[in-house]
Design a protein around this motif. Sequence first.
Motif, PDB file in Angstrom:
ATOM      1  N   ARG A  87      -1.312  -1.724   9.269  1.00  0.00           N
ATOM      2  CA  ARG A  87      -0.696  -0.796   8.317  1.00  0.00           C
ATOM      3  C   ARG A  87       0.768  -1.141   8.073  1.00  0.00           C
ATOM      4  NH1 ARG A  87      -2.863   5.194  10.233  1.00  0.00           N
ATOM      5  NH2 ARG A  87      -4.880   4.502  11.051  1.00  0.00           N
ATOM      6  N   THR A  88       1.190  -0.896   6.845  1.00  0.00           N
ATOM      7  CA  THR A  88       2.599  -1.053   6.521  1.00  0.00           C
ATOM      8  C   THR A  88       3.393   0.095   7.138  1.00  0.00           C
ATOM      9  OG1 THR A  88       2.427   0.229   4.470  1.00  0.00           O
ATOM     10  CG2 THR A  88       1.984  -2.152   4.347  1.00  0.00           C
ATOM     11  N   THR A  89       4.704  -0.049   7.127  1.00  0.00           N
ATOM     12  CA  THR A  89       5.550   1.013   7.671  1.00  0.00           C
ATOM     13  C   THR A  89       5.367   2.310   6.910  1.00  0.00           C
ATOM     14  OG1 THR A  89       7.190  -0.620   8.391  1.00  0.00           O
ATOM     15  CG2 THR A  89       7.926   1.668   8.189  1.00  0.00           C
ATOM     16  N   VAL A  90       5.290   2.228   5.585  1.00  0.00           N
ATOM     17  CA  VAL A  90       5.111   3.434   4.771  1.00  0.00           C
ATOM     18  C   VAL A  90       3.767   4.080   5.069  1.00  0.00           C
ATOM     19  CG1 VAL A  90       4.885   4.308   2.413  1.00  0.00           C
ATOM     20  CG2 VAL A  90       6.644   2.613   2.959  1.00  0.00           C
ATOM     21  N   ALA A  91       2.712   3.264   5.234  1.00  0.00           N
ATOM     22  CA  ALA A  91       1.381   3.799   5.521  1.00  0.00           C
ATOM     23  C   ALA A  91       1.330   4.509   6.865  1.00  0.00           C
ATOM     24  CB  ALA A  91       0.344   2.669   5.480  1.00  0.00           C
ATOM     25  N   VAL A  92       2.183   4.117   7.796  1.00  0.00           N
ATOM     26  CA  VAL A  92       2.270   4.800   9.088  1.00  0.00           C
ATOM     27  C   VAL A  92       3.153   6.036   8.985  1.00  0.00           C
ATOM     28  CG1 VAL A  92       3.106   4.598  11.459  1.00  0.00           C
ATOM     29  CG2 VAL A  92       1.833   2.714  10.426  1.00  0.00           C
ATOM     30  N   LEU A  93       4.283   5.899   8.310  1.00  0.00           N
ATOM     31  CA  LEU A  93       5.294   6.946   8.305  1.00  0.00           C
ATOM     32  C   LEU A  93       4.878   8.173   7.495  1.00  0.00           C
ATOM     33  CD1 LEU A  93       8.157   7.748   9.190  1.00  0.00           C
ATOM     34  CD2 LEU A  93       9.018   6.599   7.143  1.00  0.00           C
ATOM     35  N   SER A  94       4.316   7.972   6.327  1.00  0.00           N
ATOM     36  CA  SER A  94       4.014   9.105   5.439  1.00  0.00           C
ATOM     37  C   SER A  94       3.064  10.120   6.066  1.00  0.00           C
ATOM     38  CB  SER A  94       3.458   8.591   4.115  1.00  0.00           C
ATOM     39  OG  SER A  94       4.438   7.844   3.416  1.00  0.00           O
ATOM     40  N   VAL A 124       9.326   2.822  13.986  1.00  0.00           N
ATOM     41  CA  VAL A 124       8.633   3.879  13.245  1.00  0.00           C
ATOM     42  C   VAL A 124       7.704   4.665  14.157  1.00  0.00           C
ATOM     43  CG1 VAL A 124       6.616   2.535  12.483  1.00  0.00           C
ATOM     44  CG2 VAL A 124       7.502   4.383  11.049  1.00  0.00           C
ATOM     45  N   ARG A 125       7.187   4.043  15.192  1.00  0.00           N
ATOM     46  CA  ARG A 125       6.304   4.766  16.120  1.00  0.00           C
ATOM     47  C   ARG A 125       7.099   5.679  17.053  1.00  0.00           C
ATOM     48  NH1 ARG A 125       3.940   0.901  13.767  1.00  0.00           N
ATOM     49  NH2 ARG A 125       1.671   0.812  13.574  1.00  0.00           N
TER      50      ARG A 125
END
Length: 279
Positions: free
Chosen positions: A223-230, A194-195
């Motif tokens: 952070r969760t993946t969604v919290a990073v991605l959004s 995701v990064r």
Amino acid sequence: MNLFIVILSIAFLQVWGAANPLHKDNWFAVWADWCEALVKGNSTFAFIFAVLLPFFSIVAVQGFLLWFSPWLLLPLGMLVLLYSFGRGEFADIVSEYTKACYIEDWPSALERARRLGVDVDNLADNDWPTLHKHVLDEAGYRGFERMFAILFWCFSFGPAVAFLYRLNFLYSHNLRPDNPQAEKLLWVLEWPAVRLLGLSFALTGNFVGCFQRWKECFFCARRTTVAVLSPLILGALLVDDSMTQTDEVTRKELNLLTSLYTRTLWLWLAAAAVLIIVV
């Protein structure tokens, strides 16, 4: 070899669409149940056997075929990768959701949101802002897990690790969503992918808006993946994440999201080709 596998597999996806004939997961559900019965309900060992044994089986078959000829890995890699890509419809559901928003058809919008995997049971009637946020978060994550997490691990270590990601995703999302070991491994597998995707968004979208948020979350281990991605998606689309989610803003974001993912996919394929030539 991995680049050939990816390109040919994506070509098959364009023909099949959501009707991927390899997406048959009943065997995995039966296998997971058998593993759990074997270890008498021990969640840790059940997860290890259910997910890791099929992964190591693919690795062993790859090693056996490699002993004869590296080209034998091509058909096997394609089968494994095609199985590993995300399930079901995506773009069509997002398009139908934006149309439902346009005419303010709440029941239709809820139905499309459910098909994306959004939990809408506790939403108040006509709470459009909350529904929009959930749909945007879920649509962004689905685009990531369906394609880019798979491509990241395929390019990094081959189709077998992409297969490991998909099995772990199915186990933690569909079969045993309360298993902490599966959730932890999924988070670990998604952390670098995701990064890298966020950095790619900065190149294919708005650089300044995305890169600033990417720096803030790069070293975060909570952070969760969604919290990073959004936030990265909103930054790449030059949208203020504190903005009230009106119907018009949501349609714009979702439409631009599809284009953003398409551009980023081309970037990844081009970068992989260049790296293979250089290295």
